[in-house]
Design a protein around this motif. Structure first.
Motif, mmCIF file in Angstrom:
data_model
loop_
_atom_site.group_PDB
_atom_site.id
_atom_site.type_symbol
_atom_site.label_atom_id
_atom_site.label_comp_id
_atom_site.label_asym_id
_atom_site.label_seq_id
_atom_site.Cartn_x
_atom_site.Cartn_y
_atom_site.Cartn_z
ATOM 1 N N GLU A 289 28.772 -33.621 9.299
ATOM 2 C CA GLU A 289 27.497 -33.057 9.740
ATOM 3 C C GLU A 289 26.437 -33.255 8.659
ATOM 4 O OE1 GLU A 289 26.835 -32.036 12.664
ATOM 5 O OE2 GLU A 289 28.873 -31.987 13.463
ATOM 6 N N ASN B 257 28.050 -30.782 3.012
ATOM 7 C CA ASN B 257 29.007 -31.837 3.351
ATOM 8 C C ASN B 257 28.763 -33.121 2.552
ATOM 9 O OD1 ASN B 257 30.157 -30.242 5.497
ATOM 10 N ND2 ASN B 257 28.361 -30.745 6.722
ATOM 11 N N CYS C 77 27.891 -38.437 2.879
ATOM 12 C CA CYS C 77 27.784 -37.195 3.636
ATOM 13 C C CYS C 77 28.752 -37.292 4.808
ATOM 14 C CB CYS C 77 26.353 -36.979 4.129
ATOM 15 S SG CYS C 77 26.080 -35.360 4.898
ATOM 16 N N VAL D 49 20.840 -37.862 4.373
ATOM 17 C CA VAL D 49 21.202 -36.669 3.602
ATOM 18 C C VAL D 49 21.920 -37.071 2.317
ATOM 19 C CG1 VAL D 49 22.600 -34.565 3.579
ATOM 20 C CG2 VAL D 49 21.277 -35.159 5.616
ATOM 21 N N ASP E 52 24.396 -32.028 6.485
ATOM 22 C CA ASP E 52 24.073 -30.827 5.728
ATOM 23 C C ASP E 52 24.499 -31.059 4.282
ATOM 24 O OD1 ASP E 52 24.480 -28.068 4.537
ATOM 25 O OD2 ASP E 52 23.689 -27.521 6.494
#
Length: 250
Positions: free
Chosen positions: A137, A142, A134, A123, A139
């Motif tokens: 989590e 974040n 990141c 991510v 996402d």
């Protein structure tokens, strides 16, 4: 960094590739270890006022274009920032690093945590220009550029929370309530409740803590208004609340 390994050199530049690999090996085997054991003059990041330079961190793997660390979560955060900053200097800013940070309990399966951190790293790499981290989590909310994570999340927002709570001995329940409303701040009613909660925390105007409160409350209200600041504030609060956990090994 990974791209440099895969595409950086052709068959006619074996000597250059060998030198590149050797220099990176020196970084991961010497400089990273120096940061972790406190012998490097670059080991300087501290989230609290009194921290030992030697970090409670174990190197599971360090080599090629990868580093996998486990340890006390606070030491790992400090190590991440220091390694990134040292790598930037070591490569004169020509190569970047991306990574993931997962906070888990001491009994959490190592293999599972490794897989989840790999997801966080993926991510982070999706961010424009990569060079990101990141947290917690996988996402995009974040995900932060390293500079934002260090300067805005850690130094600015975490620093403000830590200074205020350390000097006033503010309880965690107040911060958990702030976090609750911040995470639901898309509704105006929760912003109002957030402001009311801050107002109820105000000490007597004649107390020494009143000036500290004014600075803290002003920042909290300023940061809740912008999406970028609010996201960073949520992460900073989560980090501070993890710091307060006294369970050995977490």
């Amino acid at each position: 960094l990974g791209l440099a390994f895969v595409q950086g050199f052709d068959d006619e530049n074996l000597a250059r590739a060998s030198s590149f690999s050797r220099r990176l090996s020196v970084f991961f085997k010497k400089h990273v270890i120096g940061i972790l054991d406190g012998t490097s003059d670059f080991a300087r990041t501290s989230l609290t006022k009194e921290r030992n330079l030697k970090k409670k961190v174990i190197v599971i793997y360090a080599g090629g274009d990868d580093v996998f660390l486990i340890g006390h979560w606070l030491d790992v955060i400090e190590a991440c920032v220091d390694i990134k900053e040292r790598f930037r200097e070591y490569t004169s800013g020509t190569l970047t690093l991306s990574g993931g940070l997962k906070l888990v309990s001491v009994k959490y399966p190592l293999k599972k945590s490794a897989d989840e951190v790999a997801e966080l790293e993926d991510v982070a790499k999706e961010n424009t220009g990569k060079n990101s981290i990141c947290v917690i989590e996988p996402d995009a909310v974040n995900r932060f550029k390293w500079e934002d994570f260090k300067d805005r999340v850690i130094n600015e927002k975490f620093g403000c929370i830590f200074d205020y709570c350390d000097q006033t001995k503010t309880g965690n329940s107040f911060l958990y309530n702030l976090l609750f409303f911040l995470e639901r701040s898309n509704e105006n009613i929760n912003i109002a409740r957030y402001a009311y909660l801050l107002a109820r925390q105000a000490p007597d105007k004649s107390s020494k803590a009143f000036q500290l409160y004014n600075v803290f409350a002003a920042n909290m209200m300023k940061w809740v208004r912008e999406d970028k600041d609010r996201k960073e504030l949520i992460t900073a609060l989560r980090i501070y609340l993890y710091l307060q956990r006294k369970v050995e090994g977490n």
